[in-house]
Write a protein that holds these residues in place. Sequence first.
Motif, PDB file in Angstrom:
ATOM      1  N   ARG A 148      46.647 -10.237 -23.529  1.00  0.00           N
ATOM      2  CA  ARG A 148      47.553  -9.082 -23.590  1.00  0.00           C
ATOM      3  C   ARG A 148      48.186  -8.848 -22.215  1.00  0.00           C
ATOM      4  NH1 ARG A 148      46.471  -5.344 -27.921  1.00  0.00           N
ATOM      5  NH2 ARG A 148      48.104  -4.039 -26.998  1.00  0.00           N
ATOM      6  N   LEU A 149      49.339  -8.194 -22.226  1.00  0.00           N
ATOM      7  CA  LEU A 149      50.017  -7.817 -20.994  1.00  0.00           C
ATOM      8  C   LEU A 149      49.501  -6.464 -20.516  1.00  0.00           C
ATOM      9  CD1 LEU A 149      53.725  -8.849 -21.664  1.00  0.00           C
ATOM     10  CD2 LEU A 149      51.959 -10.111 -20.411  1.00  0.00           C
ATOM     11  N   PHE A 150      49.408  -6.316 -19.196  1.00  0.00           N
ATOM     12  CA  PHE A 150      48.864  -5.125 -18.540  1.00  0.00           C
ATOM     13  C   PHE A 150      49.871  -4.708 -17.481  1.00  0.00           C
ATOM     14  CE2 PHE A 150      46.207  -3.132 -15.256  1.00  0.00           C
ATOM     15  CZ  PHE A 150      45.311  -2.368 -15.981  1.00  0.00           C
ATOM     16  N   HIS A 151      50.176  -3.415 -17.402  1.00  0.00           N
ATOM     17  CA  HIS A 151      51.197  -2.929 -16.482  1.00  0.00           C
ATOM     18  C   HIS A 151      50.609  -1.997 -15.422  1.00  0.00           C
ATOM     19  CE1 HIS A 151      54.378  -3.363 -19.933  1.00  0.00           C
ATOM     20  NE2 HIS A 151      54.016  -4.531 -19.416  1.00  0.00           N
ATOM     21  N   PHE A 152      51.116  -2.115 -14.199  1.00  0.00           N
ATOM     22  CA  PHE A 152      50.893  -1.139 -13.144  1.00  0.00           C
ATOM     23  C   PHE A 152      52.209  -0.431 -12.859  1.00  0.00           C
ATOM     24  CE2 PHE A 152      47.449  -4.111 -11.871  1.00  0.00           C
ATOM     25  CZ  PHE A 152      46.413  -3.218 -11.630  1.00  0.00           C
ATOM     26  N   ARG A 153      52.146   0.842 -12.477  1.00  0.00           N
ATOM     27  CA  ARG A 153      53.311   1.514 -11.907  1.00  0.00           C
ATOM     28  C   ARG A 153      52.841   2.455 -10.801  1.00  0.00           C
ATOM     29  NH1 ARG A 153      55.325   5.792 -16.652  1.00  0.00           N
ATOM     30  NH2 ARG A 153      53.611   7.298 -16.418  1.00  0.00           N
ATOM     31  N   HIS A 154      53.569   2.456  -9.706  1.00  0.00           N
ATOM     32  CA  HIS A 154      53.230   3.327  -8.589  1.00  0.00           C
ATOM     33  C   HIS A 154      53.664   4.749  -8.920  1.00  0.00           C
ATOM     34  CE1 HIS A 154      53.121   4.891  -4.446  1.00  0.00           C
ATOM     35  NE2 HIS A 154      52.264   3.924  -4.225  1.00  0.00           N
ATOM     36  N   ARG A 155      52.905   5.711  -8.439  1.00  0.00           N
ATOM     37  CA  ARG A 155      53.246   7.100  -8.719  1.00  0.00           C
ATOM     38  C   ARG A 155      54.564   7.495  -8.055  1.00  0.00           C
ATOM     39  NH1 ARG A 155      48.900  10.027 -10.877  1.00  0.00           N
ATOM     40  NH2 ARG A 155      46.908   8.928 -10.853  1.00  0.00           N
ATOM     41  N   GLU A 156      54.817   7.000  -6.862  1.00  0.00           N
ATOM     42  CA  GLU A 156      56.058   7.303  -6.144  1.00  0.00           C
ATOM     43  C   GLU A 156      56.213   6.312  -5.000  1.00  0.00           C
ATOM     44  OE1 GLU A 156      59.584   8.865  -5.663  1.00  0.00           O
ATOM     45  OE2 GLU A 156      58.195   9.717  -7.128  1.00  0.00           O
ATOM     46  N   PRO A 157      57.158   5.383  -5.017  1.00  0.00           N
ATOM     47  CA  PRO A 157      58.192   5.183  -6.033  1.00  0.00           C
ATOM     48  C   PRO A 157      57.616   4.500  -7.276  1.00  0.00           C
ATOM     49  CG  PRO A 157      58.316   3.454  -4.400  1.00  0.00           C
ATOM     50  CD  PRO A 157      57.246   4.395  -3.925  1.00  0.00           C
ATOM     51  N   PRO A 176      42.609   2.481  -2.598  1.00  0.00           N
ATOM     52  CA  PRO A 176      43.355   3.630  -3.130  1.00  0.00           C
ATOM     53  C   PRO A 176      44.155   3.318  -4.391  1.00  0.00           C
ATOM     54  CG  PRO A 176      44.513   2.732  -1.239  1.00  0.00           C
ATOM     55  CD  PRO A 176      43.220   1.958  -1.352  1.00  0.00           C
ATOM     56  N   CYS A 177      43.839   2.232  -5.075  1.00  0.00           N
ATOM     57  CA  CYS A 177      44.582   1.834  -6.277  1.00  0.00           C
ATOM     58  C   CYS A 177      44.671   2.970  -7.291  1.00  0.00           C
ATOM     59  CB  CYS A 177      43.930   0.604  -6.903  1.00  0.00           C
ATOM     60  SG  CYS A 177      44.661   0.076  -8.474  1.00  0.00           S
ATOM     61  N   GLN A 178      43.556   3.612  -7.608  1.00  0.00           N
ATOM     62  CA  GLN A 178      43.563   4.641  -8.653  1.00  0.00           C
ATOM     63  C   GLN A 178      44.293   5.905  -8.216  1.00  0.00           C
ATOM     64  OE1 GLN A 178      42.567   3.688 -11.594  1.00  0.00           O
ATOM     65  NE2 GLN A 178      41.796   1.756 -10.759  1.00  0.00           N
ATOM     66  N   ALA A 179      44.296   6.180  -6.918  1.00  0.00           N
ATOM     67  CA  ALA A 179      44.984   7.369  -6.411  1.00  0.00           C
ATOM     68  C   ALA A 179      46.492   7.183  -6.385  1.00  0.00           C
ATOM     69  CB  ALA A 179      44.475   7.707  -5.003  1.00  0.00           C
ATOM     70  N   CYS A 180      46.947   5.941  -6.213  1.00  0.00           N
ATOM     71  CA  CYS A 180      48.376   5.686  -5.992  1.00  0.00           C
ATOM     72  C   CYS A 180      49.075   5.008  -7.162  1.00  0.00           C
ATOM     73  CB  CYS A 180      48.557   4.831  -4.739  1.00  0.00           C
ATOM     74  SG  CYS A 180      47.930   5.607  -3.224  1.00  0.00           S
ATOM     75  N   TRP A 181      48.326   4.357  -8.041  1.00  0.00           N
ATOM     76  CA  TRP A 181      48.923   3.607  -9.142  1.00  0.00           C
ATOM     77  C   TRP A 181      48.363   4.072 -10.478  1.00  0.00           C
ATOM     78  CZ3 TRP A 181      52.488  -0.469  -8.424  1.00  0.00           C
ATOM     79  CH2 TRP A 181      52.696  -0.859  -7.102  1.00  0.00           C
ATOM     80  N   GLN A 182      49.165   3.965 -11.529  1.00  0.00           N
ATOM     81  CA  GLN A 182      48.710   4.118 -12.900  1.00  0.00           C
ATOM     82  C   GLN A 182      48.764   2.752 -13.579  1.00  0.00           C
ATOM     83  OE1 GLN A 182      51.579   7.135 -14.221  1.00  0.00           O
ATOM     84  NE2 GLN A 182      49.903   8.602 -14.367  1.00  0.00           N
ATOM     85  N   HIS A 183      48.065   2.618 -14.708  1.00  0.00           N
ATOM     86  CA  HIS A 183      48.110   1.362 -15.452  1.00  0.00           C
ATOM     87  C   HIS A 183      48.056   1.641 -16.951  1.00  0.00           C
ATOM     88  CE1 HIS A 183      43.856   2.118 -14.215  1.00  0.00           C
ATOM     89  NE2 HIS A 183      43.594   1.801 -15.477  1.00  0.00           N
ATOM     90  N   GLN A 184      48.490   0.661 -17.730  1.00  0.00           N
ATOM     91  CA  GLN A 184      48.479   0.789 -19.183  1.00  0.00           C
ATOM     92  C   GLN A 184      48.353  -0.584 -19.833  1.00  0.00           C
ATOM     93  OE1 GLN A 184      52.011   1.981 -21.292  1.00  0.00           O
ATOM     94  NE2 GLN A 184      53.333   0.495 -20.285  1.00  0.00           N
ATOM     95  N   LEU A 185      47.903  -0.569 -21.080  1.00  0.00           N
ATOM     96  CA  LEU A 185      47.945  -1.740 -21.941  1.00  0.00           C
ATOM     97  C   LEU A 185      48.835  -1.354 -23.118  1.00  0.00           C
ATOM     98  CD1 LEU A 185      46.222  -4.612 -22.183  1.00  0.00           C
ATOM     99  CD2 LEU A 185      45.478  -3.473 -24.282  1.00  0.00           C
ATOM    100  N   PRO A 186      50.114  -1.750 -23.117  1.00  0.00           N
ATOM    101  CA  PRO A 186      51.050  -1.289 -24.147  1.00  0.00           C
ATOM    102  C   PRO A 186      50.860  -1.994 -25.477  1.00  0.00           C
ATOM    103  CG  PRO A 186      52.150  -2.833 -22.692  1.00  0.00           C
ATOM    104  CD  PRO A 186      50.760  -2.634 -22.131  1.00  0.00           C
ATOM    105  N   LYS A 187      51.413  -1.391 -26.520  1.00  0.00           N
ATOM    106  CA  LYS A 187      51.456  -2.042 -27.823  1.00  0.00           C
ATOM    107  C   LYS A 187      52.344  -3.280 -27.739  1.00  0.00           C
ATOM    108  CE  LYS A 187      51.204   2.391 -30.294  1.00  0.00           C
ATOM    109  NZ  LYS A 187      49.849   2.256 -30.846  1.00  0.00           N
TER     110      LYS A 187
END
Length: 205
Positions: A148-157, A176-187
């Motif tokens: 499966r594909l897994f995504h990271f996105r930074h909180r800002e930017p 600080p990964c969890q403090a600065c980034w979010q992640h998801q496993l999309p459909k």
Amino acid sequence: MSRATISSDRSAEAEIVNLLPFDGEAYLFQEALPPNVADHAYAELLESIDWRQEYVQLFGRRLPAPRLTAWYGAHGYSYSGIHHKPAALTPLLAELTSAMEDLAGSSFNSVLVNLYRSGSDSMGWHSDDESALGPEPAIASLSLGAERLFHFRHREPRDKITVSLKHGSCLLMRGPCQACWQHQLPKTRRASGKRINLTFRRIEA
């Protein structure tokens, strides 16, 4: 990108690249488990885990979470309105915990197990930043079964990164990964079989 050396139980050390350009560390270890071990673990976990259907509150409605879960470890764990009671590690989970500790160079006492039954099951944007995990937790995420594909996105930017998680791979997040980034496993609409994900972590009592 920065680089790090992570020891495993193999005879050699593997140099891997930090997937995050700044504000944290995320390392993808492509073969955290040998193929035959990964195959055995997947088959046994699929049949032996006490899978549960949890429910989440969304816009005032109580809805089933789009995956099945189980929690094992010395302490309970709460997130998104869901509370998991502690349950003793099974022999297989204890072996996998030890292997991931060797890989990550960190100590783990708990594991959240997720079953994604098809491409329709998912995990939305979030960070594993609960206070019980400490300020900069190390989390080892082991993937078994369908890729499966897994995504990271930074909180800002809002920088975004996509990672492909294959059978037997481990994604290690720390600093600080969890403090600065979010992640998801999309459909995904592409055909996808079952996937088991185990996230090893340390709960601070």
